[in-house]
Design a protein around this motif. Structure first.
Motif, PDB file in Angstrom:
ATOM      1  N   THR A 235       5.256   1.405   1.037  1.00  0.00           N
ATOM      2  CA  THR A 235       4.302   0.507   0.390  1.00  0.00           C
ATOM      3  C   THR A 235       4.988  -0.588  -0.428  1.00  0.00           C
ATOM      4  O   THR A 235       4.580  -1.749  -0.391  1.00  0.00           O
ATOM      5  N   GLU A 236       6.037  -0.224  -1.166  1.00  0.00           N
ATOM      6  CA  GLU A 236       6.740  -1.230  -1.975  1.00  0.00           C
ATOM      7  C   GLU A 236       7.466  -2.230  -1.082  1.00  0.00           C
ATOM      8  O   GLU A 236       7.439  -3.444  -1.332  1.00  0.00           O
ATOM      9  N   HIS A 237       8.103  -1.742  -0.042  1.00  0.00           N
ATOM     10  CA  HIS A 237       8.795  -2.628   0.889  1.00  0.00           C
ATOM     11  C   HIS A 237       7.807  -3.614   1.523  1.00  0.00           C
ATOM     12  O   HIS A 237       8.129  -4.792   1.712  1.00  0.00           O
TER      13      HIS A 237
ATOM     14  N   PHE B 106       4.129  -8.571   3.429  1.00  0.00           N
ATOM     15  CA  PHE B 106       3.079  -8.126   4.351  1.00  0.00           C
ATOM     16  C   PHE B 106       1.705  -8.568   3.846  1.00  0.00           C
ATOM     17  O   PHE B 106       1.386  -8.417   2.675  1.00  0.00           O
ATOM     18  N   SER B 107       0.872  -9.076   4.756  1.00  0.00           N
ATOM     19  CA  SER B 107      -0.536  -9.277   4.425  1.00  0.00           C
ATOM     20  C   SER B 107      -1.261  -7.944   4.588  1.00  0.00           C
ATOM     21  O   SER B 107      -0.767  -7.031   5.252  1.00  0.00           O
ATOM     22  N   ASN B 108      -2.452  -7.830   3.981  1.00  0.00           N
ATOM     23  CA  ASN B 108      -3.226  -6.590   4.108  1.00  0.00           C
ATOM     24  C   ASN B 108      -3.555  -6.305   5.573  1.00  0.00           C
ATOM     25  O   ASN B 108      -3.520  -5.156   6.025  1.00  0.00           O
ATOM     26  N   LYS B 109      -3.882  -7.360   6.332  1.00  0.00           N
ATOM     27  CA  LYS B 109      -4.186  -7.202   7.752  1.00  0.00           C
ATOM     28  C   LYS B 109      -2.965  -6.679   8.506  1.00  0.00           C
ATOM     29  O   LYS B 109      -3.070  -5.830   9.386  1.00  0.00           O
TER      30      LYS B 109
ATOM     31  N   TRP C 135      -0.324  -4.880   7.287  1.00  0.00           N
ATOM     32  CA  TRP C 135       0.050  -3.489   7.024  1.00  0.00           C
ATOM     33  C   TRP C 135      -0.899  -2.510   7.694  1.00  0.00           C
ATOM     34  O   TRP C 135      -0.508  -1.410   8.068  1.00  0.00           O
ATOM     35  N   ARG C 136      -2.151  -2.907   7.890  1.00  0.00           N
ATOM     36  CA  ARG C 136      -3.068  -2.041   8.650  1.00  0.00           C
ATOM     37  C   ARG C 136      -2.589  -1.899  10.091  1.00  0.00           C
ATOM     38  O   ARG C 136      -2.639  -0.807  10.667  1.00  0.00           O
ATOM     39  N   ARG C 137      -2.109  -2.983  10.661  1.00  0.00           N
ATOM     40  CA  ARG C 137      -1.579  -2.961  12.018  1.00  0.00           C
ATOM     41  C   ARG C 137      -0.344  -2.063  12.095  1.00  0.00           C
ATOM     42  O   ARG C 137      -0.171  -1.289  13.037  1.00  0.00           O
ATOM     43  N   PHE C 138       0.510  -2.153  11.090  1.00  0.00           N
ATOM     44  CA  PHE C 138       1.720  -1.334  11.044  1.00  0.00           C
ATOM     45  C   PHE C 138       1.375   0.151  10.943  1.00  0.00           C
ATOM     46  O   PHE C 138       2.002   1.000  11.578  1.00  0.00           O
ATOM     47  N   LEU C 139       0.351   0.452  10.146  1.00  0.00           N
ATOM     48  CA  LEU C 139      -0.048   1.849   9.958  1.00  0.00           C
ATOM     49  C   LEU C 139      -0.551   2.495  11.244  1.00  0.00           C
ATOM     50  O   LEU C 139      -0.521   3.726  11.369  1.00  0.00           O
TER      51      LEU C 139
ATOM     52  N   LEU D  79      -3.067   0.353  -2.685  1.00  0.00           N
ATOM     53  CA  LEU D  79      -2.428   1.664  -2.558  1.00  0.00           C
ATOM     54  C   LEU D  79      -3.473   2.750  -2.301  1.00  0.00           C
ATOM     55  O   LEU D  79      -3.238   3.672  -1.514  1.00  0.00           O
ATOM     56  N   LYS D  80      -4.601   2.643  -2.946  1.00  0.00           N
ATOM     57  CA  LYS D  80      -5.671   3.613  -2.717  1.00  0.00           C
ATOM     58  C   LYS D  80      -6.166   3.544  -1.273  1.00  0.00           C
ATOM     59  O   LYS D  80      -6.490   4.571  -0.667  1.00  0.00           O
ATOM     60  N   LYS D  81      -6.215   2.329  -0.724  1.00  0.00           N
ATOM     61  CA  LYS D  81      -6.647   2.180   0.669  1.00  0.00           C
ATOM     62  C   LYS D  81      -5.618   2.778   1.618  1.00  0.00           C
ATOM     63  O   LYS D  81      -5.981   3.438   2.601  1.00  0.00           O
ATOM     64  N   VAL D  82      -4.335   2.567   1.325  1.00  0.00           N
ATOM     65  CA  VAL D  82      -3.277   3.178   2.139  1.00  0.00           C
ATOM     66  C   VAL D  82      -3.397   4.697   2.084  1.00  0.00           C
ATOM     67  O   VAL D  82      -3.278   5.382   3.115  1.00  0.00           O
TER      68      VAL D  82
END
Length: 219
Positions: free
Chosen positions: A129-131, A137-140, A142-146, A184-187
């Motif tokens: 998350t910190e990296h 990273f945009s929010n969109k 990081w969702r793709r990465f997840l 972070l809560k969403k992650v």
């Protein structure tokens, strides 16, 4: 389903240097040995690795070509060891190099995984998350990465960290003081739904306990 054993590599390993560099040989050897252990003991092992530091005179494009070559050599070395799918090599999104953002390989890593997933069934991603914040990273994004992640490094984002400035700092900080706490809560919510293991990376047991208590109360 068994819980996986998660092992984090040392900083001695690399996958973005030339395959004959010692750090790359170490990285591939460690991965092969851990895959063998998972096969012998019927264990599920996720081996989390940093991509490695990119030399100053190397472009991100060359680093990705080296990564692909290292993965191809590792694929050959693993052979049938991974047939039971008990082993995953989880490559972690890098923070990039301070002052040299072009050396961030996270995007290339994601493209590689999205396009060659079937050829490397043992290859997955680790989301830090910190990296992600420090590398921009945009929010969109990081969702793709997840979507391709097997392990989450659930790290606080210190207040002095600027988005996109490529500074890796999280070990000595508390989640309650983190920036972007709602993200972070969403992650955490996505990770929980996907039943992904989440790891706290802190410098002391006291910090880990404090962060675990905060998660239990507020997430």
């Amino acid at each position: 389903t068994k819980d996986p054993l998660i092992i984090h590599s040392s900083f001695l390993t690399s996958f973005v240097k030339h395959p004959m560099e010692k750090q790359c040989i170490y990285g591939r050897d460690y991965a092969r040995k851990i895959a063998e252990i998972s096969s012998w003991n019927d264990m599920i092992i996720y081996y989390v690795c940093h991509l490695g530091k990119i030399p100053k005179d190397m472009t991100s494009q060359q680093a990705m070509l080296n990564l692909i070559e290292n993965m191809n050599i590792l694929k050959r070395d693993l052979g049938s060891i991974t047939a039971g799918y008990n082993f995953k090599l989880c490559l972690e999104n890098d923070v990039g190099s301070k002052g040299k953002p072009k050396t961030n390989c996270a995007h290339g890593l994601l493209i590689f995984k999205e396009n060659f997933a079937d050829d490397y069934e043992w290859l997955s991603l680790c989301f830090d998350t910190e990296h992600a914040y420090a590398s921009g990273f945009s929010n969109k994004y990081w969702r793709r990465f997840l979507n391709h992640t097997s392990v989450i490094h659930f790290n606080p984002i210190p207040q002095h960290i600027e988005k996109g400035k490529h500074l890796d700092r999280h070990g000595a900080f508390l989640l309650k003081d983190s920036k972007n706490i709602n993200v972070l809560k969403k992650v955490y919510e996505i990770g929980s739904k996907k039943k992904l293991p989440m790891i706290l990376e802190n410098e002391s047991l006291e910090l880990i306990v404090a962060n675990m208590k905060y998660i239990k109360k507020h997430f």
